[in-house]
Design an enzyme around this catalytic site. Structure first.
Site, mmCIF file in Angstrom:
data_model
loop_
_atom_site.group_PDB
_atom_site.id
_atom_site.type_symbol
_atom_site.label_atom_id
_atom_site.label_comp_id
_atom_site.label_asym_id
_atom_site.label_seq_id
_atom_site.Cartn_x
_atom_site.Cartn_y
_atom_site.Cartn_z
ATOM 1 N N SER A 46 0.844 -1.209 0.000
ATOM 2 C CA SER A 46 0.000 0.000 0.000
ATOM 3 C C SER A 46 0.870 1.245 0.000
ATOM 4 C CB SER A 46 -0.889 0.047 1.238
ATOM 5 O OG SER A 46 -1.399 -1.206 1.543
ATOM 6 N N THR A 47 1.899 1.240 0.836
ATOM 7 C CA THR A 47 2.806 2.384 0.928
ATOM 8 C C THR A 47 3.499 2.638 -0.407
ATOM 9 O OG1 THR A 47 3.186 1.754 3.219
ATOM 10 C CG2 THR A 47 4.774 3.298 2.252
ATOM 11 N N TYR A 135 -1.861 -10.814 3.351
ATOM 12 C CA TYR A 135 -1.883 -9.407 3.776
ATOM 13 C C TYR A 135 -3.313 -9.055 4.194
ATOM 14 C CZ TYR A 135 -1.230 -4.259 3.269
ATOM 15 O OH TYR A 135 -1.192 -2.900 3.461
ATOM 16 N N LYS A 163 0.615 -10.646 7.341
ATOM 17 C CA LYS A 163 0.902 -9.242 7.681
ATOM 18 C C LYS A 163 -0.424 -8.707 8.180
ATOM 19 C CE LYS A 163 1.487 -4.989 5.024
ATOM 20 N NZ LYS A 163 1.308 -4.133 6.170
ATOM 21 N N THR A 165 -2.502 -5.890 9.472
ATOM 22 C CA THR A 165 -2.669 -4.442 9.604
ATOM 23 C C THR A 165 -4.046 -4.149 10.186
ATOM 24 O OG1 THR A 165 -1.130 -4.052 7.791
ATOM 25 C CG2 THR A 165 -2.540 -2.217 8.402
ATOM 26 N N GLY A 188 1.237 -4.725 11.621
ATOM 27 C CA GLY A 188 1.109 -3.822 10.468
ATOM 28 C C GLY A 188 0.797 -2.379 10.828
ATOM 29 N N ASP A 190 2.159 0.487 12.884
ATOM 30 C CA ASP A 190 3.409 0.796 13.587
ATOM 31 C C ASP A 190 3.171 1.388 14.979
ATOM 32 O OD1 ASP A 190 3.856 0.225 10.984
ATOM 33 O OD2 ASP A 190 4.672 2.179 10.435
ATOM 34 N N GLU A 191 2.041 2.102 15.118
ATOM 35 C CA GLU A 191 1.776 2.758 16.400
ATOM 36 C C GLU A 191 1.511 1.781 17.536
ATOM 37 O OE1 GLU A 191 0.430 2.908 13.466
ATOM 38 O OE2 GLU A 191 -1.427 4.074 13.416
ATOM 39 N N SER A 207 5.082 1.310 7.150
ATOM 40 C CA SER A 207 5.468 2.416 6.277
ATOM 41 C C SER A 207 6.368 3.424 6.990
ATOM 42 C CB SER A 207 4.228 3.111 5.730
ATOM 43 O OG SER A 207 3.558 3.785 6.763
#
Ligand code: HMN
Length: 296
Positions: A46-47, A135, A163, A165, A188, A190-191, A207
């Site tokens: 996606s990124t 994904y 993965k 997210t 997926g 990051d936060e 990302s």
């Protein structure tokens, strides 16, 4: 297995001002990342603006990254499309180019059941010998995969992981329990990396690692150490990353990361491809003044 555990940068696709791919900047970005401790690249996700690239462009990007990385890190090629046939074409290309694994987003747009989704993955796996990473990104695809789906796919040795997210770490933990230790889980979002690691993630694909790989590599070292991670350090690192992410999500993720790497001199321009929104001058100034303030 080691080659697949750790921090994987979901690579951006640098572009020139006319929206064409800027291959020299892509090579520079690859070089900029390697050496900061990342385990590998997730190419064309996606990124990487995959769904607004042509298949030929996706192939050329992968070729460039494989060549530039020259065996120094693990390469996961995202080959997912909404159709099985094109995903297979990209997967075969990835195998010819020497990628270490493929990954594919859950097919979206046309509403199909878990059975067709499973058959989609089985068909891609049958077309190559590369390991597959599912994904899962329900926020974008609108598809929630069931635990039975994961369990069935994880019984195929070629399907090595997911993965994940989503912020639903309960579900992540359930995948760990249902699919066993061998099945790789990549955080997926990051936060919540530190939270994802405690729910059982073996690594992360994200990302924001384009901008701040070092913070996440450090967190990964902490959570993978034999002894219990030093929680105050882990929390402080996640908080540091989240300060940037909290600022970033007020804007657009891809444009923001490109803008930061442009300011750092890694990318030649911060352009994103239409229909993604380009930053206005006012937005650029807001970002610059935020960083000028945090430096003082
Ligand atoms: C990819 O496929 O390129 C990514 O790995 C996507 C990745 O999961 C990112 N998700 C989105 O951009 C929607 C995250 O790194 C995300 O940018 C970050 O957690 C901030 O929300």
């Amino acid at each position: 297995r080691d080659a697949f555990c750790g921090i994987f940068t979901a690579l951006l696709t640098p572009m020139s001002e006319d929206g064409e791919i800027d291959f020299p900047s892509l090579e520079r970005l690859v070089e900029h990342q390697i050496g900061q401790g990342i385990r590998g690249f997730y190419v064309g996700g996606s990124t990487g603006e995959a769904f607004i690239l042509t298949s030929d462009e996706r192939e050329r990007i992968l070729e460039t990254v494989v060549r530039a990385a020259a065996g120094r890190v693990t390469i996961v090629a995202h080959v997912g499309c909404i159709g099985t046939k094109e995903s297979i074409r990209l997967a075969k290309h990835a195998e010819r180019q020497g990628a270490d694994a493929v990954s594919a987003v859950v097919p979206f747009y046309y509403k199909v059941t878990m059975k067709e989704i499973r058959e989609h993955y089985e068909a891609i796996m049958a077309a190559t010998s590369l390991p597959m990473i599912v994904y899962h990104f329900p926020g974008a695809t609108g598809v929630s995969l069931t635990m039975d789906f994961y369990e069935q796919l994880s019984r195929t040795p070629q399907c090595i992981g997911v993965k994940f997210t989503s912020l639903n770490l309960f579900e992540m933990q359930q995948i760990r329990t249902r699919c066993g230790k061998q099945f790789l889980i990549y955080n997926g979002h990051d936060e919540v990396y530190a939270g994802g690691a405690s729910a059982g993630a073996d690594g992360a694909i994200g990302s924001t690692f384009n901008m701040m790989p070092g913070l996440f590599v450090r967190m990964h070292e902490l959570v993978s150490a034999e002894e219990r991670p030093h929680m105050p350090t882990l929390q402080a690192l996640q908080a540091e990353a989240n300060e940037v992410i909290a600022h970033m999500v007020q804007f657009d993720v891809i444009a923001y990361e490109k803008y930061i790497l442009y300011l750092q001199g890694v990318l030649a321009t911060p352009t994103v491809r239409q229909p993604l929104k380009q930053f206005t001058r006012e937005e650029r100034e807001r970002i610059e003044s935020y960083y000028a303030q945090s430096e003082t």
